[in-house]
Scaffold this motif. Structure first.
Motif, mmCIF file in Angstrom:
data_model
loop_
_atom_site.group_PDB
_atom_site.id
_atom_site.type_symbol
_atom_site.label_atom_id
_atom_site.label_comp_id
_atom_site.label_asym_id
_atom_site.label_seq_id
_atom_site.Cartn_x
_atom_site.Cartn_y
_atom_site.Cartn_z
ATOM 1 N N TYR A 134 0.818 -1.207 0.000
ATOM 2 C CA TYR A 134 0.000 0.000 0.000
ATOM 3 C C TYR A 134 0.855 1.263 0.000
ATOM 4 C CZ TYR A 134 -4.338 -2.536 0.797
ATOM 5 O OH TYR A 134 -5.420 -3.360 0.663
ATOM 6 N N SER A 135 2.053 1.187 0.582
ATOM 7 C CA SER A 135 2.900 2.382 0.663
ATOM 8 C C SER A 135 3.721 2.591 -0.602
ATOM 9 C CB SER A 135 3.832 2.287 1.868
ATOM 10 O OG SER A 135 4.721 1.204 1.712
ATOM 11 N N MET A 136 4.135 1.511 -1.272
ATOM 12 C CA MET A 136 5.008 1.620 -2.437
ATOM 13 C C MET A 136 4.274 1.431 -3.751
ATOM 14 S SD MET A 136 8.175 -0.676 -0.995
ATOM 15 C CE MET A 136 9.211 -0.249 -2.385
ATOM 16 N N GLY A 137 3.090 0.821 -3.721
ATOM 17 C CA GLY A 137 2.426 0.408 -4.944
ATOM 18 C C GLY A 137 2.811 -1.026 -5.271
ATOM 19 N N SER A 138 1.952 -1.708 -6.009
ATOM 20 C CA SER A 138 2.198 -3.114 -6.302
ATOM 21 C C SER A 138 3.443 -3.304 -7.167
ATOM 22 C CB SER A 138 0.979 -3.724 -6.996
ATOM 23 O OG SER A 138 -0.133 -3.752 -6.129
ATOM 24 N N THR A 139 3.653 -2.408 -8.153
ATOM 25 C CA THR A 139 4.826 -2.548 -9.018
ATOM 26 C C THR A 139 6.114 -2.322 -8.232
ATOM 27 O OG1 THR A 139 3.476 -1.694 -10.828
ATOM 28 C CG2 THR A 139 5.841 -1.827 -11.199
ATOM 29 N N GLY A 140 6.149 -1.293 -7.401
ATOM 30 C CA GLY A 140 7.336 -1.027 -6.592
ATOM 31 C C GLY A 140 7.618 -2.142 -5.600
ATOM 32 N N PHE A 141 6.570 -2.673 -4.989
ATOM 33 C CA PHE A 141 6.761 -3.764 -4.032
ATOM 34 C C PHE A 141 7.238 -5.028 -4.732
ATOM 35 C CE2 PHE A 141 4.763 -7.274 -1.509
ATOM 36 C CZ PHE A 141 5.640 -7.201 -0.437
ATOM 37 N N PHE A 256 7.973 2.515 -13.712
ATOM 38 C CA PHE A 256 6.854 1.770 -13.129
ATOM 39 C C PHE A 256 5.559 2.070 -13.880
ATOM 40 C CE2 PHE A 256 9.072 1.602 -8.751
ATOM 41 C CZ PHE A 256 9.745 0.448 -9.141
ATOM 42 N N THR A 257 5.362 3.339 -14.219
ATOM 43 C CA THR A 257 4.153 3.724 -14.936
ATOM 44 C C THR A 257 4.101 3.063 -16.311
ATOM 45 O OG1 THR A 257 4.108 5.843 -13.768
ATOM 46 C CG2 THR A 257 2.816 5.676 -15.794
ATOM 47 N N ARG A 258 5.235 3.046 -17.014
ATOM 48 C CA ARG A 258 5.260 2.391 -18.322
ATOM 49 C C ARG A 258 4.989 0.892 -18.198
ATOM 50 N NH1 ARG A 258 9.841 5.750 -19.137
ATOM 51 N NH2 ARG A 258 11.216 3.946 -18.777
ATOM 52 N N GLY A 276 0.475 3.003 -9.148
ATOM 53 C CA GLY A 276 1.581 3.824 -8.686
ATOM 54 C C GLY A 276 1.164 5.121 -8.030
ATOM 55 N N HIS A 277 0.212 5.852 -8.649
ATOM 56 C CA HIS A 277 -0.141 7.167 -8.105
ATOM 57 C C HIS A 277 -0.968 7.053 -6.835
ATOM 58 C CE1 HIS A 277 -3.940 6.269 -10.204
ATOM 59 N NE2 HIS A 277 -4.487 7.074 -9.319
ATOM 60 N N ALA A 278 -1.529 5.861 -6.541
ATOM 61 C CA ALA A 278 -2.371 5.698 -5.356
ATOM 62 C C ALA A 278 -1.589 5.224 -4.141
ATOM 63 C CB ALA A 278 -3.493 4.704 -5.651
ATOM 64 N N ALA A 279 -0.300 4.960 -4.273
ATOM 65 C CA ALA A 279 0.501 4.514 -3.136
ATOM 66 C C ALA A 279 0.559 5.614 -2.088
ATOM 67 C CB ALA A 279 1.906 4.134 -3.599
ATOM 68 N N THR A 280 0.497 5.232 -0.813
ATOM 69 C CA THR A 280 0.391 6.201 0.279
ATOM 70 C C THR A 280 1.716 6.538 0.934
ATOM 71 O OG1 THR A 280 -0.062 4.421 1.836
ATOM 72 C CG2 THR A 280 -1.948 5.477 0.796
ATOM 73 N N GLY A 281 2.798 5.868 0.559
ATOM 74 C CA GLY A 281 4.086 6.159 1.173
ATOM 75 C C GLY A 281 4.095 5.807 2.652
ATOM 76 N N ALA A 282 4.723 6.660 3.451
ATOM 77 C CA ALA A 282 4.826 6.394 4.886
ATOM 78 C C ALA A 282 3.491 6.477 5.592
ATOM 79 C CB ALA A 282 5.808 7.390 5.526
ATOM 80 N N ASN A 283 2.443 7.016 4.928
ATOM 81 C CA ASN A 283 1.137 7.099 5.571
ATOM 82 C C ASN A 283 0.530 5.732 5.836
ATOM 83 O OD1 ASN A 283 1.181 9.899 5.523
ATOM 84 N ND2 ASN A 283 0.263 10.006 3.488
ATOM 85 N N TRP A 300 -4.686 1.040 9.293
ATOM 86 C CA TRP A 300 -4.812 1.792 8.042
ATOM 87 C C TRP A 300 -6.072 1.328 7.350
ATOM 88 C CZ3 TRP A 300 -2.638 -2.807 8.129
ATOM 89 C CH2 TRP A 300 -2.763 -3.625 7.036
ATOM 90 N N THR A 301 -6.535 2.090 6.404
ATOM 91 C CA THR A 301 -7.775 1.762 5.738
ATOM 92 C C THR A 301 -7.515 1.405 4.293
ATOM 93 O OG1 THR A 301 -9.862 2.694 4.948
ATOM 94 C CG2 THR A 301 -8.132 4.266 5.517
ATOM 95 N N PRO A 302 -7.534 0.106 3.954
ATOM 96 C CA PRO A 302 -7.289 -0.280 2.566
ATOM 97 C C PRO A 302 -8.337 0.245 1.616
ATOM 98 C CG PRO A 302 -7.038 -2.157 4.054
ATOM 99 C CD PRO A 302 -7.646 -1.037 4.828
ATOM 100 N N THR A 303 -9.572 0.452 2.086
ATOM 101 C CA THR A 303 -10.628 0.904 1.190
ATOM 102 C C THR A 303 -10.411 2.328 0.733
ATOM 103 O OG1 THR A 303 -11.935 1.574 3.116
ATOM 104 C CG2 THR A 303 -12.299 -0.639 2.256
ATOM 105 N N ALA A 304 -9.549 3.075 1.410
ATOM 106 C CA ALA A 304 -9.267 4.447 0.990
ATOM 107 C C ALA A 304 -8.264 4.506 -0.147
ATOM 108 C CB ALA A 304 -8.733 5.265 2.174
ATOM 109 N N ILE A 305 -7.657 3.365 -0.480
ATOM 110 C CA ILE A 305 -6.662 3.311 -1.537
ATOM 111 C C ILE A 305 -7.348 2.928 -2.832
ATOM 112 C CG2 ILE A 305 -4.449 2.339 -2.224
ATOM 113 C CD1 ILE A 305 -4.260 3.762 0.374
ATOM 114 N N THR A 306 -7.023 3.632 -3.907
ATOM 115 C CA THR A 306 -7.551 3.264 -5.213
ATOM 116 C C THR A 306 -6.825 2.043 -5.702
ATOM 117 O OG1 THR A 306 -7.964 5.579 -5.687
ATOM 118 C CG2 THR A 306 -7.967 4.066 -7.558
ATOM 119 N N ARG A 307 -7.560 0.970 -5.966
ATOM 120 C CA ARG A 307 -6.957 -0.282 -6.387
ATOM 121 C C ARG A 307 -7.525 -0.680 -7.730
ATOM 122 N NH1 ARG A 307 -8.226 -3.982 -1.362
ATOM 123 N NH2 ARG A 307 -10.182 -2.889 -1.611
ATOM 124 N N GLY A 308 -6.659 -1.241 -8.587
ATOM 125 C CA GLY A 308 -7.105 -1.761 -9.867
ATOM 126 C C GLY A 308 -7.318 -0.672 -10.889
#
Length: 383
Positions: A134-141, A256-258, A276-283, A300-308
């Motif tokens: 959630y902090s890095m994004g799926s591609t970064g992780f 990552f975006t490409r 990528g743009h929805a990753a929350t970082g240290a939050n 943390w609230t996973p539902t607040a993250i834009t997924r997919g």
């Protein structure tokens, strides 16, 4: 003279009529029960399967990469009942180098042949993997675990070959490197290398300086399970990654975006993918306020993250592609060309409680909400 009746024929006829009457009665009872259930809406629904419910909850609350890793470990453990996965998949220098089976470098961390190892993997990796993804994004992780696992296995092979040529001991050629801990120990070492000086973390009843926490875990594993060269190398790779010696292996956000718009496009459409743009970082390590207004550390609230993939977006790439106006306020520096930093939780356990004060946490949450609101407004204004 009249012949006596055929008793066998009579019995068959009576038996036939009896079965026909029983079938009609059963059919009538089933229809009556269906009518009763339909006429009584307050009737309790049938009991659900707890195993199926647990799996559905796991799928709904776990991001994609973490879910795939844990599912693969579970399947590997079930397969180990019939076939030993260590021999065909573990990183063994004899097969990896001399038989040129290079796939072992990537697949060896996904081996699990012990129930105890699987339980500890679920306890340790699931929560840590959630927050990191959630902090890095799926591609970064995904790139992070591939980097740590791949570098650990490459260094492991190099060290084994070195000692083999120096000592001529064939034991170094058949020494295996396997299991999810060659990734998890490296991730913990990366996080602890960024901890402030003087911080400590608790290991059971002992308090260990955060910088040396991975070494303490390694010593504990060696004490109970024997020394593992792969674990030692994993901790060293984690420290090297955290101190910046492996910065050349880091990939920029633009790359990552490409990838998300190209080769990973199919995965971005699936449930649980963190773009990528929805990753929350240290939050992802910030405490949240419950309805009563009290701070809850470590949530943390996973539902607040834009997924997919965005369902309202038609063509033109996945939601990882920023609109023309950008996702938020433009920065002075091009963020797409910068390399993502590992999220720091200030020396706390990955997935553990945060050490931030309530004012810092509230200000960070407000900033995160403002960024998401600006991103949503940018999507609505984009034609």
């Amino acid at each position: 003279p009249r012949h006596p009746p055929n008793n066998s024929y009579t019995r068959q006829k009576i038996y036939h009529h009896s079965n026909h009457a029983t079938a009609k009665t059963t059919h009538s009872n089933n229809n009556a029960s269906k009518k009763t259930m339909s006429s009584n809406p307050n009737a309790s629904p049938p009991e659900t399967n707890p195993v199926l419910s647990g799996y559905e909850s796991f799928v709904q609350n776990t991001p994609l990469v973490t879910r795939y890793v844990m599912t693969t470990l579970t399947v590997s453990w079930f397969v180990s009942w019939f076939v030993d996965p260590v021999f065909p998949l573990a990183n063994i220098p004899l097969f990896t180098i001399y038989h040129f089976e290079l796939y072992r470098i990537v697949l060896s961390p996904l081996i699990c042949s012990s129930l105890l190892s699987l339980i500890f993997a679920y306890i340790s990796f699931t929560d840590n993997g959630k927050r990191l993804e959630y902090s890095m994004g799926s591609t970064g992780f995904l790139w992070l675990i591939l980097t740590i696992g791949g570098m650990t296995n490459l260094v492991f092979v190099a060290v084994c070959l070195f000692f083999y040529y120096v000592t001529a001991a064939q034991a170094f050629l058949v020494m295996p490197s396997q299991g999810i801990w060659i990734i998890l120990l490296g991730v913990i070492a990366v996080e602890c290398s960024n901890a402030p000086e003087g911080t400590k973390r608790k290991l059971f009843v002992f308090e260990v300086p955060t910088l040396y926490y991975p070494i303490a875990i390694l010593f504990l594993f060696s004490l109970f399970g024997g020394f593992s060269l792969a674990y030692l190398i994993s901790v060293g790779v984690g420290y090297a990654y955290g101190y910046g010696y492996l910065d050349r292996l880091k990939v920029t956000n633009a790359t990552f975006t490409r990838w998300e718009d190209g080769c990973l496009n199919n995965f971005t459409r699936r449930q649980g993918w963190v773009v990528g743009h929805a990753a929350t970082g240290a939050n992802a390590w910030l405490p949240l306020n419950n309805p009563a207004g009290n701070e809850e550390g470590g949530g943390w609230t996973p539902t607040a993250i834009t997924r997919g993939r965005n369902a309202n977006q038609e063509t033109g790439g996945t939601v990882a592609s920023a609109p023309s106006g950008g996702w938020g306020t433009p920065a002075k520096k091009d963020a797409s060309s910068s390399k993502p930093a590992f999220p720091s939780s200030r020396g706390q356990t990955l997935g553990g409680g945060s050490t931030r004060t309530s004012d810092d946490a509230r200000a960070a949450r407000l900033a995160a909400l403002e960024r998401r609101a600006a991103a949503s407004q940018g999507e609505e204004n984009t034609p």
